[in-house]
Design an enzyme around this catalytic site. Structure first.
Site, mmCIF file in Angstrom:
data_model
loop_
_atom_site.group_PDB
_atom_site.id
_atom_site.type_symbol
_atom_site.label_atom_id
_atom_site.label_comp_id
_atom_site.label_asym_id
_atom_site.label_seq_id
_atom_site.Cartn_x
_atom_site.Cartn_y
_atom_site.Cartn_z
ATOM 1 N N HIS A 50 0.826 -1.219 0.000
ATOM 2 C CA HIS A 50 0.000 0.000 0.000
ATOM 3 C C HIS A 50 0.859 1.268 0.000
ATOM 4 O O HIS A 50 0.358 2.361 -0.247
ATOM 5 C CB HIS A 50 -0.997 -0.008 1.162
ATOM 6 C CG HIS A 50 -0.413 0.329 2.494
ATOM 7 N ND1 HIS A 50 -0.081 -0.617 3.435
ATOM 8 C CD2 HIS A 50 -0.115 1.524 3.057
ATOM 9 C CE1 HIS A 50 0.396 -0.021 4.513
ATOM 10 N NE2 HIS A 50 0.395 1.279 4.316
ATOM 11 N N ASP A 99 -0.111 -7.595 1.695
ATOM 12 C CA ASP A 99 0.371 -6.206 1.693
ATOM 13 C C ASP A 99 1.900 -6.211 1.755
ATOM 14 O O ASP A 99 2.501 -5.874 2.772
ATOM 15 C CB ASP A 99 -0.243 -5.448 2.877
ATOM 16 C CG ASP A 99 0.048 -3.955 2.827
ATOM 17 O OD1 ASP A 99 0.506 -3.479 1.762
ATOM 18 O OD2 ASP A 99 -0.175 -3.272 3.838
ATOM 19 N N SER A 197 4.777 2.046 7.957
ATOM 20 C CA SER A 197 4.445 0.936 7.062
ATOM 21 C C SER A 197 5.669 0.481 6.291
ATOM 22 O O SER A 197 6.474 1.303 5.846
ATOM 23 C CB SER A 197 3.388 1.373 6.059
ATOM 24 O OG SER A 197 2.187 1.653 6.701
ATOM 25 N N GLY A 198 5.781 -0.837 6.119
ATOM 26 C CA GLY A 198 6.901 -1.385 5.353
ATOM 27 C C GLY A 198 8.138 -1.643 6.172
ATOM 28 O O GLY A 198 9.059 -2.322 5.722
#
Length: 247
Positions: A50, A99, A197-198
């Site tokens: 995302h 994701d 995120s990530g």
């Protein structure tokens, strides 16, 4: 479009010693930090899918390695244009699964004390109650979504898939699949959130998962959700990193 809360920041953590996490990558759009990532090969970064789908086309994406402070002009920093994004699958808006995404850098990074790789080595199972560290430049206050200038880390606790899917937790919205894991704090206040995120979830020195999302930040019964680096993902990573024509 992924809802705004489905991107993450470090809550209740502290700044790490500069350059003590040399595998960390900052994925930036037009020079602004958007997501974390992990250097898993000199030319490849692993992150959340995302992190690309959220940003409008036409933005100029780069990857910065070797950073501690995002704003300072550190000599250790290496900045790369991105050759391609390879998401595991097309993210469906109603699904939070898969994701995960590979980012190929235009050229290989120069590995040194400030820039190093971290290999995904997860087993499919991490025992509930295991303490893990999550690292990122995401915001540090759940009410003020400002990116942290320096790299932060917090210790979170693994929560079982069954408990995380239960009525008092996520109640199957989203469904926590076997390729996902939850981690947080029973009192809340310790979490990943916007901008994280990530980034990696590391348990006892092993890179097990990447930050995917959650509901708001630092809420006890809405812990962070992570993509677990199961065999399925590890096989996919290897198949992209080693093209057959390389032999």
């Amino acid at each position: 479009m992924i809802p705004e809360c489905f991107s993450m920041e470090i809550i209740g953590g502290q700044e790490v010693a500069p350059h003590s996490r040399p595998f960390m990558a900052s994925i930036q759009y037009n020079g602004h930090h958007a997501c974390g990532g992990v250097l898993i090969h000199p030319q490849w970064v692993l992150t959340a899918a995302h992190c690309h789908s959220r940003f409008a086309k036409g933005q100029f994406p780069t990857v910065v390695l070797g950073a501690h402070s995002l704003s300072k002009n550190e000599p250790s920093k290496q900045t790369f244009e991105i050759k391609k994004f390879i998401p595991f699958s097309r993210l469906r808006s109603n699904s939070k699964s898969n994701d995960i995404m590979l980012v190929k850098l235009h050229t290989a990074a120069k590995l040194n004390q400030h820039v190093q790789v971290l290999h995904p080595r997860s087993k499919n199972y991490i025992r509930a109650g295991t303490k893990c560290q999550v690292t990122g430049w995401g915001a540090t206050d759940p009410d003020v979504f400002n990116i942290s200038d320096t790299l932060q880390e917090v210790t979170v606790t693994i929560i079982s898939q069954k408990l995380c899917n239960s009525q008092s937790y996520y109640n199957h919205n989203p469904v926590i699949t076997k390729d996902m894991i939850c981690a947080g704090d029973t009192r809340g206040k310790k979490d990943s959130c916007q901008g994280d995120s990530g980034g990696p979830l590391v348990c006892k020195g092993v890179f097990h998962a990447i930050v995917s999302g959650g509901h708001k930040c630092g809420i006890a019964k809405k812990p962070g959700i992570y993509t677990l680096l199961t065999k399925k993902y590890q096989v996919w990573i290897k198949s992209n990193l080693v093209p057959p024509q390389a032999y």
